[in-house]
Write an enzyme that holds these catalytic residues in place. Structure first.
Site, PDB file in Angstrom:
ATOM      1  CB  CYS A  43      30.594  20.065  44.038  1.00  0.00           C
ATOM      2  SG  CYS A  43      31.852  19.929  45.298  1.00  0.00           S
ATOM      3  CB  CYS A  48      34.831  21.085  44.489  1.00  0.00           C
ATOM      4  SG  CYS A  48      33.328  22.033  44.331  1.00  0.00           S
ATOM      5  CE  LYS A  51      39.322  22.858  42.432  1.00  0.00           C
ATOM      6  NZ  LYS A  51      38.314  23.895  42.266  1.00  0.00           N
ATOM      7  CE1 TYR A 177      35.572  32.469  42.236  1.00  0.00           C
ATOM      8  CE2 TYR A 177      36.727  30.811  43.528  1.00  0.00           C
ATOM      9  CZ  TYR A 177      35.929  31.945  43.459  1.00  0.00           C
ATOM     10  OH  TYR A 177      35.498  32.538  44.618  1.00  0.00           O
ATOM     11  CD  GLU A 181      40.077  26.397  40.863  1.00  0.00           C
ATOM     12  OE1 GLU A 181      39.937  26.778  42.026  1.00  0.00           O
ATOM     13  OE2 GLU A 181      39.232  25.671  40.288  1.00  0.00           O
ATOM     14  CG  HIS A 435      58.741  30.441  64.336  1.00  0.00           C
ATOM     15  ND1 HIS A 435      58.710  31.326  63.278  1.00  0.00           N
ATOM     16  CD2 HIS A 435      60.022  30.041  64.473  1.00  0.00           C
ATOM     17  CE1 HIS A 435      59.946  31.462  62.794  1.00  0.00           C
ATOM     18  NE2 HIS A 435      60.747  30.700  63.507  1.00  0.00           N
ATOM     19  CD  GLU A 440      55.776  32.489  62.197  1.00  0.00           C
ATOM     20  OE1 GLU A 440      55.887  32.849  63.377  1.00  0.00           O
ATOM     21  OE2 GLU A 440      56.619  31.794  61.602  1.00  0.00           O
TER      22      GLU A 440
HETATM   23  P1  NDP Z   1      33.851  33.150  36.473  1.00  0.00           P
HETATM   24  O1  NDP Z   1      32.562  33.855  36.420  1.00  0.00           O
HETATM   25  O2  NDP Z   1      34.632  33.111  37.718  1.00  0.00           O
HETATM   26  O3  NDP Z   1      34.822  33.711  35.331  1.00  0.00           O
HETATM   27  C1  NDP Z   1      34.412  33.784  33.999  1.00  0.00           C
HETATM   28  C2  NDP Z   1      35.547  34.374  33.208  1.00  0.00           C
HETATM   29  O4  NDP Z   1      35.246  34.294  31.823  1.00  0.00           O
HETATM   30  C3  NDP Z   1      35.798  35.836  33.540  1.00  0.00           C
HETATM   31  O5  NDP Z   1      37.178  36.056  33.518  1.00  0.00           O
HETATM   32  C4  NDP Z   1      35.090  36.556  32.398  1.00  0.00           C
HETATM   33  O6  NDP Z   1      35.685  37.780  32.072  1.00  0.00           O
HETATM   34  C5  NDP Z   1      35.320  35.599  31.253  1.00  0.00           C
HETATM   35  N1  NDP Z   1      34.275  35.691  30.226  1.00  0.00           N
HETATM   36  C6  NDP Z   1      32.951  35.683  30.416  1.00  0.00           C
HETATM   37  N2  NDP Z   1      32.304  35.794  29.245  1.00  0.00           N
HETATM   38  C7  NDP Z   1      33.251  35.879  28.282  1.00  0.00           C
HETATM   39  C8  NDP Z   1      33.220  36.037  26.878  1.00  0.00           C
HETATM   40  N3  NDP Z   1      32.072  36.101  26.215  1.00  0.00           N
HETATM   41  N4  NDP Z   1      34.389  36.107  26.220  1.00  0.00           N
HETATM   42  C9  NDP Z   1      35.564  36.043  26.897  1.00  0.00           C
HETATM   43  N5  NDP Z   1      35.656  35.903  28.225  1.00  0.00           N
HETATM   44  C10 NDP Z   1      34.520  35.824  28.921  1.00  0.00           C
HETATM   45  O7  NDP Z   1      33.493  31.708  35.925  1.00  0.00           O
HETATM   46  P2  NDP Z   1      34.207  30.316  36.016  1.00  0.00           P
HETATM   47  O8  NDP Z   1      33.682  29.595  34.828  1.00  0.00           O
HETATM   48  O9  NDP Z   1      35.660  30.426  36.196  1.00  0.00           O
HETATM   49  O10 NDP Z   1      33.602  29.711  37.346  1.00  0.00           O
HETATM   50  C11 NDP Z   1      32.201  29.720  37.590  1.00  0.00           C
HETATM   51  C12 NDP Z   1      31.919  29.844  39.040  1.00  0.00           C
HETATM   52  O11 NDP Z   1      32.155  28.607  39.671  1.00  0.00           O
HETATM   53  C13 NDP Z   1      32.815  30.827  39.783  1.00  0.00           C
HETATM   54  O12 NDP Z   1      32.340  32.132  39.727  1.00  0.00           O
HETATM   55  C14 NDP Z   1      32.798  30.285  41.167  1.00  0.00           C
HETATM   56  O13 NDP Z   1      31.704  30.840  41.832  1.00  0.00           O
HETATM   57  C15 NDP Z   1      32.622  28.808  40.966  1.00  0.00           C
HETATM   58  N6  NDP Z   1      33.907  28.101  41.150  1.00  0.00           N
HETATM   59  C16 NDP Z   1      34.490  28.078  42.382  1.00  0.00           C
HETATM   60  C17 NDP Z   1      35.686  27.440  42.574  1.00  0.00           C
HETATM   61  C18 NDP Z   1      36.325  27.437  43.922  1.00  0.00           C
HETATM   62  O14 NDP Z   1      35.651  27.707  44.898  1.00  0.00           O
HETATM   63  N7  NDP Z   1      37.622  27.172  43.999  1.00  0.00           N
HETATM   64  C19 NDP Z   1      36.369  26.758  41.491  1.00  0.00           C
HETATM   65  C20 NDP Z   1      35.692  26.862  40.239  1.00  0.00           C
HETATM   66  C21 NDP Z   1      34.520  27.505  40.089  1.00  0.00           C
HETATM   67  P3  NDP Z   1      35.323  39.153  32.834  1.00  0.00           P
HETATM   68  O15 NDP Z   1      36.018  39.109  34.156  1.00  0.00           O
HETATM   69  O16 NDP Z   1      35.896  40.189  31.918  1.00  0.00           O
HETATM   70  O17 NDP Z   1      33.854  39.199  32.937  1.00  0.00           O
END
Ligand code: NDP
Length: 450
Positions: A43, A48, A51, A177, A181, A435, A440
């Site tokens: 983080c 976080c 980012k 996510y 982002e 407002h 709102e």
């Molecule tokens: P996520 O799990 O959110 O997303 C992973 C993405 O990668 C999905 O779209 C998934 O597709 C895709 N994917 C997974 N495996 C493959 C593959 N082999 N080939 C192609 N695509 C693939 O992971 P992130 O890395 O974005 O983030 C990790 C975690 O960190 C999040 O889940 C969240 O909990 C946390 N986070 C929170 C944030 C916040 O609060 N703002 C910001 C950043 C991270 P599919 O959907 O098809 O499985």
């Protein structure tokens, strides 16, 4: 007489580990904490915090463009990437220092080294061994890159924060996510961005209407979104990288960022040797009190791969410390956890999306409003907002609240309190709005669209 070197030893100095260690020390426990990389974990160092700084930085050209509608004119903005990275690094180093001071002042002994389990009550830290009555594993997660040819040519979010220069053409792979982002961040800084996602529509699990809305807004900003597409290989061609897609197409670019999920960081920690049960993805299995199957060993946060959010890891860390040393059981309530995606525009969400609510509750009312917020009415630069409430008709309870639009994260936090308190639509309706604000809208949504 205490026969252990420590009452509590924490492996991993990220958000959850540091909070658990400090709190346990505050209760009078003798605490050790080991962190091999950087205090504050993902983080603070590569998540976080940097980012969000990048999001702010990348919004500046947008703000500049909005300003012209308000009569401002002036020279073009130019980005000095080195200044951005240096200032970001200075802030992160400051936070590392804050974490160190907080731990030291609470009486924890900090080891800037890797710790591994030797047996259920012993850790090896460097050349030393220490015994502890309770051990907490809070080692977080690590980016995962699929096994495709040329994957070593790509970067992950870890490296994205330290690029030597802003790439001109970026391909972001993934639809979670981190992918949305970073697509927004690179686009805002001025790179040409393509986002590739293997499924029909990114952000699986979020409300479909919100996902569609964000996709349209991102396309409007010039991001190329390629859904139902995936990468099969990466090769180097001179100074460029070439992505070969599964459908046979190719994309040339300067930087490929894989944001394809994260995996629990549980490798080579001595867990299996101590008999700690792991899931197939390497996640440490815990019960609802964060106990592993080995009585002295606990685990929290991303290494358990449940709800991978910093505030959740903090809550879990505090629950463990309170239970072990504060003589108080606290249970973390995982219902109605609000979350924000810092896409551009951002998403804020709490509770059920429309599809899940319909499946669970049957008869629901869906209230939607989409509009151009006041600040964009006089500017050529536009960014729209979508607000959405999901209400169970039988009880009038609001069970889902979603927003895609400026300040979504700020808006959702307060409404999460209302949803957790069981607020009904009638309570929303009887609340006086502020407002003119975007928020709102949530108390003025009169007619269900579905
Ligand atoms: P996520 O799990 O959110 O997303 C992973 C993405 O990668 C999905 O779209 C998934 O597709 C895709 N994917 C997974 N495996 C493959 C593959 N082999 N080939 C192609 N695509 C693939 O992971 P992130 O890395 O974005 O983030 C990790 C975690 O960190 C999040 O889940 C969240 O909990 C946390 N986070 C929170 C944030 C916040 O609060 N703002 C910001 C950043 C991270 P599919 O959907 O098809 O499985």
């Amino acid at each position: 007489m205490n026969s252990y070197d420590f009452d509590f030893f924490v492996i991993g100095g990220g958000s959850g580990g540091v909070r658990a260690a400090r709190m346990a020390a505050g209760f009078g426990a003798c605490v050790g904490i080991a962190e091999e990389r950087y205090l504050g974990g993902t983080c603070v160092n590569v998540g976080c915090i940097p980012k969000k700084l990048f999001v702010y930085g990348s919004r500046m050209p947008h703000e500049h463009a909005v300003a012209s509608g308000y009569g401002w004119s002036g020279g073009d903005l130019t980005l000095n990437w080195d200044t951005l990275i240096a200032n970001k690094n200075t802030e992160i180093e400051r936070l590392n220092g804050v974490y160190r001071r907080l731990l030291a002042n609470s009486g924890c002994r900090i080891f800037d080294e890797r710790a591994v389990l030797v047996d259920p009550t012993t850790v090896a830290v460097g050349k030393e061994r220490y015994t502890a009555k309770h051990i907490l594993v809070a080692t977080g997660g690590w980016p995962y890159v699929p096994e495709i040819r040329g994957r070593e040519l790509a970067i992950t979010s870890n490296e994205a924060f330290f690029l030597p220069k802003l790439p001109e053409r970026v391909v972001v792979v993934g639809g979670g996510y981190i992918a949305v982002e970073f697509a927004g961040i690179f686009n805002g800084f001025g790179a040409q961005v393509t986002q590739v996602y293997r499924g029909e529509l990114f952000l699986r699990g979020f409300d479909t209407e919100i996902r569609q809305f964000l996709a349209a807004e991102m396309r409007h900003k010039g991001i190329e979104l390629r859904f139902n597409d995936d990468v099969s290989a990466l090769t180097k061609h001179g100074d460029s990288l070439r992505l070969t897609m599964k459908n046979g197409n190719a994309i040339d670019c300067d930087c490929v960022l894989f944001a394809t999920g994260r995996r629990p960081h549980s490798d080579k920690l001595g867990l299996a040797e101590c008999g700690v049960a792991l899931g197939p993805d390497g996640a440490i299995k815990v019960d609802d009190l964060y106990r592993t199957n080995v009585p002295s060993i606990y685990a929290i946060g991303d290494v358990t791969n449940r709800v991978n959010l910093t505030p959740v890891a903090l809550a879990e860390g505090m629950a463990v410390a309170r239970r072990l040393f504060g003589s108080r059981d606290t249970v973390v309530d995982y219902d109605y956890i609000p979350t924000a995606i810092f896409s551009q525009p951002p998403i804020g969400t709490v509770g059920f999306n429309e599809e899940d609510a319909r499946a669970k509750f049957g008869d629901i009312g869906v209230y939607v409003s989409s509009f151009t917020p006041l600040r964009y009415t006089v500017s050529r630069e536009k960014e729209r907002a979508l607000m959405k409430l999901v209400v169970v008709r039988a009880t009038d309870k609001v069970v889902g609240l979603h927003v895609c639009g400026e300040d979504a994260g700020e808006i959702i936090q307060g409404f999460a309190v209302a949803l957790r308190a069981g607020a009904t639509k009638q309570i929303f309706d009887s609340t006086i709005g502020i407002h003119p604000t975007t928020a709102e809208e949530f108390v003025t949504l009169r007619d269900a669209v579905r």
